[in-house]
Structure formats: C-alpha cells, structure tokens
Scaffold this active site. Sequence first.
Site, PDB file in Angstrom:
ATOM      1  N   TYR A 148      -1.723   5.974 -19.583  1.00 44.71           N
ATOM      2  CA  TYR A 148      -1.333   4.554 -19.525  1.00 44.71           C
ATOM      3  C   TYR A 148      -1.682   3.855 -20.846  1.00 44.71           C
ATOM      4  CZ  TYR A 148      -1.113  -0.215 -17.554  1.00 44.71           C
ATOM      5  OH  TYR A 148      -0.804  -1.533 -17.297  1.00 44.71           O
ATOM      6  N   LYS A 152       1.164   2.731 -23.537  1.00 43.72           N
ATOM      7  CA  LYS A 152       1.407   1.301 -23.775  1.00 43.72           C
ATOM      8  C   LYS A 152       1.233   0.984 -25.263  1.00 43.72           C
ATOM      9  CE  LYS A 152       2.269  -0.737 -19.736  1.00 43.72           C
ATOM     10  NZ  LYS A 152       3.387  -1.652 -19.446  1.00 43.72           N
ATOM     11  N   SER A 192      -7.787  -6.498  -4.955  1.00 44.86           N
ATOM     12  CA  SER A 192      -7.124  -6.119  -3.702  1.00 44.86           C
ATOM     13  C   SER A 192      -8.012  -5.167  -2.889  1.00 44.86           C
ATOM     14  CB  SER A 192      -5.756  -5.503  -3.982  1.00 44.86           C
ATOM     15  OG  SER A 192      -5.872  -4.490  -4.944  1.00 44.86           O
ATOM     16  N   ASN A 193      -8.696  -4.248  -3.571  1.00 42.66           N
ATOM     17  CA  ASN A 193      -9.615  -3.342  -2.850  1.00 42.66           C
ATOM     18  C   ASN A 193     -10.644  -4.134  -2.057  1.00 42.66           C
ATOM     19  OD1 ASN A 193      -8.577  -0.950  -3.674  1.00 42.66           O
ATOM     20  ND2 ASN A 193     -10.233  -0.428  -5.080  1.00 42.66           N
ATOM     21  N   GLY A 210     -22.506  -2.418 -10.548  1.00 43.41           N
ATOM     22  CA  GLY A 210     -21.716  -3.642 -10.363  1.00 43.41           C
ATOM     23  C   GLY A 210     -21.979  -4.695 -11.424  1.00 43.41           C
ATOM     24  N   GLN A 212     -20.954  -4.390 -14.507  1.00 43.01           N
ATOM     25  CA  GLN A 212     -19.838  -4.431 -15.453  1.00 43.01           C
ATOM     26  C   GLN A 212     -19.008  -5.697 -15.175  1.00 43.01           C
ATOM     27  OE1 GLN A 212     -20.160  -2.469 -12.853  1.00 43.01           O
ATOM     28  NE2 GLN A 212     -18.320  -1.376 -12.261  1.00 43.01           N
ATOM     29  N   PRO A 275     -14.076   0.817 -18.467  1.00 39.98           N
ATOM     30  CA  PRO A 275     -14.636  -0.102 -19.463  1.00 39.98           C
ATOM     31  C   PRO A 275     -15.803  -0.919 -18.891  1.00 39.98           C
ATOM     32  CG  PRO A 275     -12.332  -0.651 -18.955  1.00 39.98           C
ATOM     33  CD  PRO A 275     -12.710   0.501 -18.091  1.00 39.98           C
TER      34      PRO A 275
HETATM   35  N1  LIG Z   1      -1.287  -6.482 -12.820  1.00 41.64           N
HETATM   36  C1  LIG Z   1      -2.065  -6.415 -13.871  1.00 41.64           C
HETATM   37  O1  LIG Z   1      -3.243  -6.792 -13.799  1.00 41.64           O
HETATM   38  C2  LIG Z   1      -1.529  -5.915 -15.189  1.00 41.64           C
HETATM   39  C3  LIG Z   1      -2.420  -5.858 -16.271  1.00 41.64           C
HETATM   40  C4  LIG Z   1      -1.934  -5.398 -17.480  1.00 41.64           C
HETATM   41  C5  LIG Z   1      -0.618  -5.050 -17.650  1.00 41.64           C
HETATM   42  N2  LIG Z   1       0.232  -5.131 -16.588  1.00 41.64           N
HETATM   43  C6  LIG Z   1       1.625  -4.715 -16.798  1.00 41.64           C
HETATM   44  O2  LIG Z   1       2.519  -5.579 -16.134  1.00 41.64           O
HETATM   45  C7  LIG Z   1       3.614  -4.844 -15.597  1.00 41.64           C
HETATM   46  C8  LIG Z   1       3.756  -5.112 -14.117  1.00 41.64           C
HETATM   47  O3  LIG Z   1       2.539  -4.758 -13.458  1.00 41.64           O
HETATM   48  P1  LIG Z   1       2.332  -4.968 -11.888  1.00 41.64           P
HETATM   49  O4  LIG Z   1       0.896  -5.211 -11.658  1.00 41.64           O
HETATM   50  O5  LIG Z   1       3.340  -5.924 -11.376  1.00 41.64           O
HETATM   51  O6  LIG Z   1       2.630  -3.481 -11.383  1.00 41.64           O
HETATM   52  P2  LIG Z   1       3.539  -2.984 -10.158  1.00 41.64           P
HETATM   53  O7  LIG Z   1       3.234  -1.538 -10.017  1.00 41.64           O
HETATM   54  O8  LIG Z   1       3.349  -3.863  -8.980  1.00 41.64           O
HETATM   55  O9  LIG Z   1       4.998  -3.215 -10.713  1.00 41.64           O
HETATM   56  C9  LIG Z   1       5.639  -2.292 -11.549  1.00 41.64           C
HETATM   57  C10 LIG Z   1       7.098  -2.237 -11.133  1.00 41.64           C
HETATM   58  O10 LIG Z   1       7.778  -1.315 -11.993  1.00 41.64           O
HETATM   59  C11 LIG Z   1       8.566  -0.451 -11.175  1.00 41.64           C
HETATM   60  N3  LIG Z   1       8.673   0.841 -11.872  1.00 41.64           N
HETATM   61  C12 LIG Z   1       7.682   1.734 -12.131  1.00 41.64           C
HETATM   62  N4  LIG Z   1       8.172   2.780 -12.777  1.00 41.64           N
HETATM   63  C13 LIG Z   1       9.508   2.553 -12.939  1.00 41.64           C
HETATM   64  C14 LIG Z   1      10.561   3.277 -13.531  1.00 41.64           C
HETATM   65  N5  LIG Z   1      10.365   4.466 -14.107  1.00 41.64           N
HETATM   66  N6  LIG Z   1      11.814   2.738 -13.505  1.00 41.64           N
HETATM   67  C15 LIG Z   1      12.038   1.534 -12.934  1.00 41.64           C
HETATM   68  N7  LIG Z   1      11.070   0.805 -12.347  1.00 41.64           N
HETATM   69  C16 LIG Z   1       9.821   1.306 -12.358  1.00 41.64           C
HETATM   70  C17 LIG Z   1       7.809  -0.322  -9.869  1.00 41.64           C
HETATM   71  O11 LIG Z   1       8.615   0.107  -8.802  1.00 41.64           O
HETATM   72  C18 LIG Z   1       7.287  -1.739  -9.709  1.00 41.64           C
HETATM   73  O12 LIG Z   1       8.217  -2.553  -9.026  1.00 41.64           O
HETATM   74  C19 LIG Z   1       3.362  -3.376 -15.928  1.00 41.64           C
HETATM   75  O13 LIG Z   1       4.099  -3.018 -17.079  1.00 41.64           O
HETATM   76  C20 LIG Z   1       1.877  -3.324 -16.235  1.00 41.64           C
HETATM   77  O14 LIG Z   1       1.573  -2.311 -17.155  1.00 41.64           O
HETATM   78  C21 LIG Z   1      -0.197  -5.549 -15.356  1.00 41.64           C
END
Ligand SMILES: NC(=O)c1ccc[n+]([C@@H]2O[C@H](COP(=O)([O-])OP(=O)(O)OC[C@H]3O[C@@H](n4cnc5c(N)ncnc54)[C@H](O)[C@@H]3O)[C@@H](O)[C@H]2O)c1
Length: 315
Positions: A148, A152, A192-193, A210, A212, A275
């Site tokens: 990941y 990214k 959520s956990n 805990g 961190q 982290p």
């Molecule tokens: N939620 C957080 O705290 C957080 C933090 C940092 C970065 N992000 C980034 O924000 C974005 C959304 O995160 P989220 O928390 O909503 O996650 P999520 O898992 O709820 O949403 C990701 C979405 O992408 C879709 N997806 C995954 N792989 C796919 C693929 N190969 N093709 C098409 N669709 C695909 C999934 O079905 C899902 O609907 C992500 O890119 C994540 O890296 C989120």
Amino acid sequence: MKILVTGGMGFIGSHLVTRLLQEGHQVICLDNGYTGRRLNIQIHLDNPAFQLILQDVVDPLPAALEHSGIQQIYHLACPASPPHYQADPIRTIRTSVWGTYNLLQLAQKTGARFLLASTSEVYGDPLVHPQPEDYWGHVNPIGPRACYDESKRLAETLAFDWQRQHSIEIRVARIFNTYGPAMREDDGRVVSNFIVQALRGDPLTVYGDGSQTRSFCYVSDLVEGLVQLMKGSHTGPINLGNPNEFTILELAQQVLALTGSASVIAHHPLPEDDPKQRQPDIRKARTLLAWEPRVPLHEGLQLTIPYFRQRLGLG
Ligand SMILES: NC(=O)c1ccc[n+]([C@@H]2O[C@H](COP(=O)([O-])OP(=O)(O)OC[C@H]3O[C@@H](n4cnc5c(N)ncnc54)[C@H](O)[C@@H]3O)[C@@H](O)[C@H]2O)c1
C-alpha cells in the site's frame, strides 16, 4: 460539471458522490465493489445525474469515458484498510499503480483535472512529527504494509511525471485517518473496530500499551478538503486530516463512554511496522485552501455510533 469518481461505492467515495450530486454536478461512479458497497450509493441509483460503472480500474476503461465530457476525476479506487489491502498485496499494487496509470491516461485524453487520493502512509513510520508535505518519509519497502505505502508513493510519482510530461492538471491529497458512517463493520481500522467491539460488548483490541497516537478526521471535513483542493490552483501534495492527536487508549475510553459499553480493553502485540505517531501538519491546507477540520472527535463519534448500531441490527 461532469465528474468521475473512482471508488465511489467506498467509504469516502460515497460521501464525495453525495456531496457532488448535492452541488448539482453529474457524477459517474466507477467501482468494482471490492471493498465498497452498493448500499452506499443505493439512494442515487434512480438519480439521472448519477451513473454507475461496475468495473476494475486495472482493466481497460470503457472507450465511452473518453468522449463523456468529464471535467474532473477524483481517483479514490483502492482498498484502504490494512486487512483489506494486505489480503491480496499484489492486487493492491496493481490497483494502486496500474489503476492510477489508466486514470491518468484518461485525464490526458479528456483534459480532465485529476485528483489522486494518496495517504499519510507515504510517510511510513515517520521520524518527523507532525508530518509536513516536504518530509520524504520513512517507509519499509519490503514489509507487509509496503504494497500500500509504496504503491501510493509510486502513484504520486506517476501523477507528477504525467503532469511534467503531458501538462495535465493534477491534485494530490495525502489523506490521514478518516472515519464516519459508511465504513464497513469489518473495515479493520481502529475507530470502526472499537465502535463495533463496544457495541457488541466484546473486548476492545488495543495493540501494544495504547500510548501510540493517531489523529482522526471526520468524513465530512475530509470531503470538504478534497473538494477545495480540486477547485483550487494548488497541485499538492497536501495533507488533509485532523491535527488533534489522541492516544489509542484515549480513543478507546471515548468510545466506551459514548456507547455506554461495559467492554474491557484487551492488549495485543503491536503489528509489524505499525507507526508510533501520526499527525498531519496542515499549515499548507490552512493557507492554500483555507481549509481545516471542524468536527471534533467526540462529535464525529456521536455521528458515527448510530450508523454502526443500525448496521449491527442493534437499533
Ligand atoms: N479512509 C482513510 O482513512 C484513508 C486514509 C488515507 C487514504 N485513503 C484513500 O482514500 C481512498 C478511499 O478510501 P476508503 O477509506 O473510502 O476505502 P474503501 O475501501 O471504503 O473504498 C475504496 C473503494 O475503491 C473500490 N476499489 C478497490 N479496488 C478497486 C479496483 N481495482 N477497481 C475499482 N474499484 C476498486 C472499492 O470497491 C471501494 O468502493 C483510497 O484510495 C485510500 O487509499 C483513505
């Protein structure tokens, strides 16, 4: 405007879709349903301004998108929680890197502005605290989180190189821990956990002692930041998150108090590469986007707990 949101069935993506539709835009949501849910966008399915394309971002994108008149692409498609992105690490890398490649190509063909949902994970286990955008990070390239973190980082590289080589307009958001309704019960991230465990009366899993720290951003604040970044003239990368820092134990105690749960806290060994501290430096977002989070943790938790109560069939 016509706007493409990849990952629009997911947690953050579905809130973004709702916000963009409320602003009067036409929204195309492209998602393969890997971690997202139809339920999250169910209310929009009959809206003529909304279109759902069920497809993987790794596969060739429908040619019709090139002529669809899209002006903006929010690229969020990627599993985001450790259990989900570590379940099939190679798939995660393909999604993050190849998916971003495909969407950048689409941005070039359509002239659409492209926003990448990057992550605070690009900073790894940071040696600088809080993390400003010019900190290059401290990432283990071969550990279990690397699929990941590193993919990214490469997605960011791709976006910046595409901008340099093809003069497309890019925006890069580094998103920090975000929470709120529409998260999955099995999401596996700490907010959520804890809520699910507290509502079920199960012990709250705290890794290590805990002490961190983490910072938690409520989803409406985050979506506002994404929209402002897309609208503005600053390319980024820009940190979006809530700088208020809490220890994991403090979070557990707040969740217990707000749910009225009698659950106990159970300590487990720290996972590899976890982290120790994570806190965004958001001076850039404050100055360049006039953005900062507004929803304090206890308020965000109060908005989130009823959602999980309903999801678990508890009221
Ligand atoms: N939620 C957080 O705290 C957080 C933090 C940092 C970065 N992000 C980034 O924000 C974005 C959304 O995160 P989220 O928390 O909503 O996650 P999520 O898992 O709820 O949403 C990701 C979405 O992408 C879709 N997806 C995954 N792989 C796919 C693929 N190969 N093709 C098409 N669709 C695909 C999934 O079905 C899902 O609907 C992500 O890119 C994540 O890296 C989120």
